[in-house]
Design a protein around this motif. Structure first.
Motif, PDB file in Angstrom:
ATOM      1  N   GLU A   6       0.807  -1.217   0.000  1.00  0.00           N
ATOM      2  CA  GLU A   6       0.000   0.000   0.000  1.00  0.00           C
ATOM      3  C   GLU A   6       0.842   1.269   0.000  1.00  0.00           C
ATOM      4  O   GLU A   6       0.395   2.317  -0.465  1.00  0.00           O
ATOM      5  CB  GLU A   6      -0.946  -0.003   1.209  1.00  0.00           C
ATOM      6  CG  GLU A   6      -0.253   0.191   2.551  1.00  0.00           C
ATOM      7  CD  GLU A   6      -1.147  -0.154   3.725  1.00  0.00           C
ATOM      8  OE1 GLU A   6      -2.266  -0.643   3.487  1.00  0.00           O
ATOM      9  OE2 GLU A   6      -0.715   0.033   4.876  1.00  0.00           O
ATOM     10  N   THR A  66       4.019   1.243  -1.366  1.00  0.00           N
ATOM     11  CA  THR A  66       5.062   1.030  -2.364  1.00  0.00           C
ATOM     12  C   THR A  66       6.445   1.330  -1.768  1.00  0.00           C
ATOM     13  O   THR A  66       7.191   2.181  -2.244  1.00  0.00           O
ATOM     14  CB  THR A  66       4.827   1.863  -3.636  1.00  0.00           C
ATOM     15  OG1 THR A  66       4.654   3.250  -3.301  1.00  0.00           O
ATOM     16  CG2 THR A  66       3.611   1.372  -4.394  1.00  0.00           C
ATOM     17  N   GLN A 102       6.744  -4.312  -4.054  1.00  0.00           N
ATOM     18  CA  GLN A 102       5.654  -5.039  -4.697  1.00  0.00           C
ATOM     19  C   GLN A 102       5.090  -6.120  -3.791  1.00  0.00           C
ATOM     20  O   GLN A 102       4.251  -6.912  -4.211  1.00  0.00           O
ATOM     21  CB  GLN A 102       6.152  -5.683  -6.005  1.00  0.00           C
ATOM     22  CG  GLN A 102       6.358  -4.689  -7.143  1.00  0.00           C
ATOM     23  CD  GLN A 102       5.051  -4.346  -7.849  1.00  0.00           C
ATOM     24  OE1 GLN A 102       4.062  -3.994  -7.201  1.00  0.00           O
ATOM     25  NE2 GLN A 102       5.044  -4.431  -9.158  1.00  0.00           N
ATOM     26  N   VAL A 145       8.868   0.935  -9.095  1.00  0.00           N
ATOM     27  CA  VAL A 145       7.564   0.475  -8.615  1.00  0.00           C
ATOM     28  C   VAL A 145       6.622   1.657  -8.428  1.00  0.00           C
ATOM     29  O   VAL A 145       5.441   1.589  -8.800  1.00  0.00           O
ATOM     30  CB  VAL A 145       7.721  -0.314  -7.294  1.00  0.00           C
ATOM     31  CG1 VAL A 145       6.357  -0.593  -6.668  1.00  0.00           C
ATOM     32  CG2 VAL A 145       8.461  -1.625  -7.539  1.00  0.00           C
ATOM     33  N   ARG A 146       7.125   2.735  -7.890  1.00  0.00           N
ATOM     34  CA  ARG A 146       6.264   3.908  -7.657  1.00  0.00           C
ATOM     35  C   ARG A 146       5.855   4.585  -8.962  1.00  0.00           C
ATOM     36  O   ARG A 146       4.791   5.213  -9.022  1.00  0.00           O
ATOM     37  CB  ARG A 146       6.977   4.893  -6.724  1.00  0.00           C
ATOM     38  CG  ARG A 146       7.038   4.378  -5.292  1.00  0.00           C
ATOM     39  CD  ARG A 146       7.673   5.347  -4.325  1.00  0.00           C
ATOM     40  NE  ARG A 146       7.503   4.871  -2.958  1.00  0.00           N
ATOM     41  CZ  ARG A 146       7.944   5.499  -1.873  1.00  0.00           C
ATOM     42  NH1 ARG A 146       8.617   6.650  -2.008  1.00  0.00           N
ATOM     43  NH2 ARG A 146       7.733   4.990  -0.676  1.00  0.00           N
ATOM     44  N   ARG A 198       5.301   2.798 -11.835  1.00  0.00           N
ATOM     45  CA  ARG A 198       4.316   1.900 -12.435  1.00  0.00           C
ATOM     46  C   ARG A 198       3.032   1.825 -11.611  1.00  0.00           C
ATOM     47  O   ARG A 198       1.956   1.578 -12.154  1.00  0.00           O
ATOM     48  CB  ARG A 198       4.919   0.504 -12.601  1.00  0.00           C
ATOM     49  CG  ARG A 198       5.963   0.420 -13.702  1.00  0.00           C
ATOM     50  CD  ARG A 198       6.435  -1.001 -13.949  1.00  0.00           C
ATOM     51  NE  ARG A 198       7.272  -1.489 -12.851  1.00  0.00           N
ATOM     52  CZ  ARG A 198       7.069  -2.628 -12.218  1.00  0.00           C
ATOM     53  NH1 ARG A 198       6.042  -3.385 -12.540  1.00  0.00           N
ATOM     54  NH2 ARG A 198       7.880  -3.023 -11.255  1.00  0.00           N
ATOM     55  N   ASN A 199       3.164   2.024 -10.321  1.00  0.00           N
ATOM     56  CA  ASN A 199       2.008   1.956  -9.424  1.00  0.00           C
ATOM     57  C   ASN A 199       1.978   3.226  -8.570  1.00  0.00           C
ATOM     58  O   ASN A 199       2.371   3.221  -7.408  1.00  0.00           O
ATOM     59  CB  ASN A 199       2.098   0.718  -8.528  1.00  0.00           C
ATOM     60  CG  ASN A 199       0.959   0.647  -7.521  1.00  0.00           C
ATOM     61  OD1 ASN A 199      -0.084   1.278  -7.690  1.00  0.00           O
ATOM     62  ND2 ASN A 199       1.163  -0.105  -6.451  1.00  0.00           N
ATOM     63  N   SER A 252       0.190   4.831  -6.613  1.00  0.00           N
ATOM     64  CA  SER A 252      -0.948   4.909  -5.691  1.00  0.00           C
ATOM     65  C   SER A 252      -0.788   6.026  -4.667  1.00  0.00           C
ATOM     66  O   SER A 252      -1.781   6.609  -4.220  1.00  0.00           O
ATOM     67  CB  SER A 252      -1.156   3.570  -4.981  1.00  0.00           C
ATOM     68  OG  SER A 252       0.008   3.167  -4.295  1.00  0.00           O
TER      69      SER A 252
END
Length: 263
Positions: A195, A197, A220, A246-247, A249-250, A252
């Motif tokens: 949640e 990242t 991840q 990761v942050r 690509r995602n 959130s």
């Protein structure tokens, strides 16, 4: 950079625990980590129900912290470990995480906010809660957010630490064994990583009372390294590039509509 998580069980013999710190940091240092994470209450184990750890507590310039500083300086690695720190209430000290730099200097102290008044246990009978404020320290250019054991059940603290710049959540613990408790531990560690990242580095006590299962989880939610139930340590590589990827690509954290304000 490298993070080592150490799994062991402390006792009520503080001298023996200090010796264990010296030995375990030396063992972890063979992999040349930038940070060694030891469990919660490494200075001394919790008292039994109805007991007190007041007479075990020390100031931040006491023997336990001196041992951490000496080991950090000798091996050139930062260290995070748990202790009972004297408070204004002699019978109810703080449950404190100490962060010491590779130069032996104190980087920060986090006094546990959420006391374990759950599953039939009352930590607040033995300890005083710390101020509600995120504590983030910097090691080798990376920011680490400090949280302790039961704090893991409160996602607003991890989010506040990430908002304060943490790319890694450091979670020393003495997670009590019990029905479904191991499942809660691994699930919550993974959830906090996904949640937010971010990486999560968890070092837990083991033995008859506590579940162990120390591990490092990537942004991840993938375990990078882990330790089972026995004594041991594991070292993981933490990548700023992996965190950024990761942050990206995602995103959130960017897409959320609510923000957390500590109260």
């Amino acid at each position: 950079m490298k993070i080592a998580v150490v799994q062991t069980a402390s006792t009520h013999d503080k001298a023996a625990n200090r010796d264990a710190v010296t030995r375990l940091v030396a063992e972890a240092a063979r992999d040349q980590p930038d940070l060694v994470v030891l469990p919660e209450a490494m200075m001394a184990d919790f008292a039994s129900e109805g007991g007190s750890v007041g007479d075990l507590a020390e100031p931040l310039d006491g023997e336990f912290v001196s041992t951490l500083r000496k080991s950090a300086l000798e091996h050139g690695t930062a260290i995070v470990a748990g202790m009972f720190e004297r408070s204004c209430d002699e019978a109810r000290p703080y449950n404190t995480l100490l962060a010491v730099g590779a130069d032996g200097e104190l980087l920060g102290a986090y006094r546990k906010i959420h006391l374990y008044d759950a599953f039939g246990y009352r930590e607040s009978d033995q300890l005083t809660a710390g101020d509600v404020a995120p504590v983030v320290v910097k090691v080798a250019g990376q920011k680490f957010g400090l949280m302790t054991c039961y704090d893991l059940r409160f996602p607003e603290l991890s989010r506040a630490l990430v908002d304060a710049g943490a790319g890694v959540l450091v979670v020393p613990a003495a997670w009590v064994r019990g029905p479904l408790k191991e499942h809660h531990w691994t699930t919550l560690l993974t959830a906090r990583a996904i949640e937010n990242t971010c990486y999560v580095a968890a070092a837990a006590q083991n033995g008859k009372k506590y579940c162990g299962l120390s591990q490092v989880i990537d942004p991840q939610g993938i375990p990078v390294v882990s330790v089972g139930e026995a004594d041991g340590l594991a070292t993981a590589d933490i990548s700023a590039d992996r965190l950024a990827d990761v942050r990206k690509r995602n995103p959130s954290l960017q897409n959320r509509r609510y923000t957390v304000t500590p109260r």
